[in-house]
Design a protein around this motif. Structure first.
Motif, short mmCIF file in Angstrom:
data_model
loop_
_atom_site.label_atom_id
_atom_site.label_comp_id
_atom_site.label_asym_id
_atom_site.label_seq_id
_atom_site.Cartn_x
_atom_site.Cartn_y
_atom_site.Cartn_z
N ASP A 52 0.83 -1.06 -0.03
CA ASP A 52 0.04 -0.17 0.10
C ASP A 52 0.88 1.34 0.04
O ASP A 52 1.67 1.31 0.51
N VAL A 53 0.29 2.38 -0.66
CA VAL A 53 1.06 3.79 -0.56
C VAL A 53 0.76 4.38 0.75
O VAL A 53 -0.38 4.54 1.18
N VAL A 54 2.04 4.37 1.53
CA VAL A 54 1.67 5.34 2.67
C VAL A 54 1.89 6.63 2.63
O VAL A 54 2.82 7.26 1.91
N MET A 55 1.08 7.44 3.14
CA MET A 55 1.06 9.01 3.18
C MET A 55 1.47 9.46 4.49
O MET A 55 0.64 9.44 5.13
N THR A 56 2.62 10.29 4.22
CA THR A 56 3.09 10.83 5.70
C THR A 56 2.87 12.25 5.61
O THR A 56 3.80 12.84 4.94
N GLN A 113 -4.12 10.07 -2.02
CA GLN A 113 -3.42 9.59 -3.20
C GLN A 113 -4.46 8.83 -3.77
O GLN A 113 -5.21 7.77 -3.15
N ALA A 114 -4.94 8.79 -5.04
CA ALA A 114 -5.80 8.22 -5.88
C ALA A 114 -5.02 7.54 -7.09
O ALA A 114 -5.90 7.15 -8.30
N THR A 115 -3.89 7.31 -7.12
CA THR A 115 -3.20 6.70 -8.24
C THR A 115 -3.10 5.24 -8.07
O THR A 115 -3.06 4.32 -9.12
N ARG A 116 -3.08 4.71 -6.83
CA ARG A 116 -2.74 3.40 -6.59
C ARG A 116 -3.94 2.63 -5.83
O ARG A 116 -4.02 3.38 -4.65
N TRP A 117 -4.31 1.46 -5.73
CA TRP A 117 -5.24 0.91 -5.12
C TRP A 117 -4.32 0.02 -3.97
O TRP A 117 -3.40 -0.48 -4.24
N PRO A 118 -4.81 0.24 -2.60
CA PRO A 118 -6.02 0.98 -2.06
C PRO A 118 -5.69 2.49 -2.01
O PRO A 118 -4.48 2.81 -1.72
N ILE A 170 -7.74 20.86 -3.59
CA ILE A 170 -7.03 20.97 -4.44
C ILE A 170 -6.95 19.31 -4.74
O ILE A 170 -7.16 18.47 -4.23
N TYR A 171 -7.18 19.31 -6.25
CA TYR A 171 -7.12 17.91 -6.89
C TYR A 171 -5.62 17.93 -7.93
O TYR A 171 -5.53 19.04 -8.63
N LYS A 172 -5.48 16.65 -8.20
CA LYS A 172 -4.16 16.60 -9.23
C LYS A 172 -3.24 17.60 -8.85
O LYS A 172 -2.75 18.45 -9.63
N VAL A 173 -2.74 17.59 -7.37
CA VAL A 173 -1.66 18.30 -7.00
C VAL A 173 -1.79 19.89 -6.90
O VAL A 173 -1.52 20.48 -5.92
N SER A 174 -2.07 20.41 -7.81
CA SER A 174 -2.25 21.99 -7.87
C SER A 174 -3.41 22.71 -8.06
O SER A 174 -3.37 24.01 -8.56
N TYR A 228 0.94 8.60 -12.46
CA TYR A 228 0.02 7.33 -12.97
C TYR A 228 0.58 7.26 -14.48
O TYR A 228 1.16 7.95 -15.02
N SER A 229 0.02 5.81 -14.94
CA SER A 229 0.52 5.67 -16.19
C SER A 229 -0.10 6.57 -17.42
O SER A 229 0.76 6.93 -18.63
N ASP A 230 -1.17 7.32 -17.09
CA ASP A 230 -1.53 8.33 -18.06
C ASP A 230 -0.83 9.67 -17.96
O ASP A 230 -1.15 10.71 -18.54
#
Lengths: 122, 112
Positions: free
Chosen positions: B1-5, B95-100, B53-57, B31-33
């Motif tokens: 899982d991606v850990v957000m700190t 983050q919504a790049t990787r599941w979960p 904020i969405y998609k970073v900025s 992401y791949s896109d």
């Protein structure tokens, strides 16, 4: 105006079941993936589950896999979360959140409901 | 899982002064896109979260321009140029790049 209204929360014993609902309005529900997010008392946010706009794609966090089922009825503009084998640690305020960025877009979280409280206790 | 700190956990700020919140991910959020799916949310006391904020900025409609997001890869920052009383609350990155999908632990902004 986007509106999300959760309901169905309550007090349930460990091992019990509960079904949450989220009634949506103000946007094209069938074109939007949806999420459930929970927040335990005094704690942070935890993503629980997501579903595509058509309902064909579903995703879960590991701790609820096999116990929770996300679904939707696009004719009723309603999102559901069927919860079974509930544990004390499932106690939380459960929010639904929309993704008005597409049927298979899961990154939105652009609008949130007010939440419904689930308490699991004996 | 991606850990957000996130850091700091708590941020006391003087009214009118700037504030900065850091969010670091354990994996690249590209992401791949080519997009980076990193959101920031504000949760005022007793209220539901609200996306800022969405998609970073990208600032959401109705969000004051004193809020800005920046970063890339694994390091991201939310800045408030001049803190106002209504900015009190807890801020989360997600983050919504990787599941979960995963949230940071939150940063509590309070007025000194």
């Amino acid at each position: 105006e986007v509106q999300l209204l959760e309901s169905g929360g309550g007090l349930v014993r460990p091992g019990g079941s509960l079904r949450l609902s989220c009634a949506a309005s103000g946007f094209t529900f069938s074109n939007s993936a949806m999420n459930w997010v929970r927040q335990a008392p005094g704690k942070g946010l935890e993503w629980v589950s997501a579903i595509s706009g058509s309902g064909s794609g579903t995703y879960y966090t590991d701790s609820v896999k096999g116990r929770f089922t996300i679904s939707r009825d696009n004719s009723r503009n309603t999102l559901y979360l069927q919860m079974s084998s509930l544990r004390v640690e499932d106690t939380a305020l459960y929010y639904c959140a929309s993704n008005i960025c597409g049927s298979d877009c899961y990154s939105g979280f652009d609008s949130w409901g007010q939440g419904t409280l689930v308490t699991v206790s004996s | 899982d991606v850990v957000m700190t996130q850091s700091p956990l708590s941020l006391p700020v003087t009214l009118g002064q700037p504030a900065s919140i850091s969010c670091r991910s354990s994996h690249s959020l590209v992401y791949s896109d080519g997009n980076t799916y990193l959101n920031w949310f504000q949760q005022r006391p007793g209220q539901s979260p609200r996306r800022l904020i969405y998609k970073v900025s990208n600032r959401d409609s109705g969000v004051p321009d004193r809020f800005s997001g920046s970063g890339s890869g694994t390091d991201f920052t939310l800045k408030i140029s001049r803190v106002e009383a209504e900015d009190v609350g807890v801020y989360y990155c997600m983050q919504a790049t990787r599941w979960p999908l995963t949230f940071g632990g939150g940063t509590k902004v309070e007025i000194k």
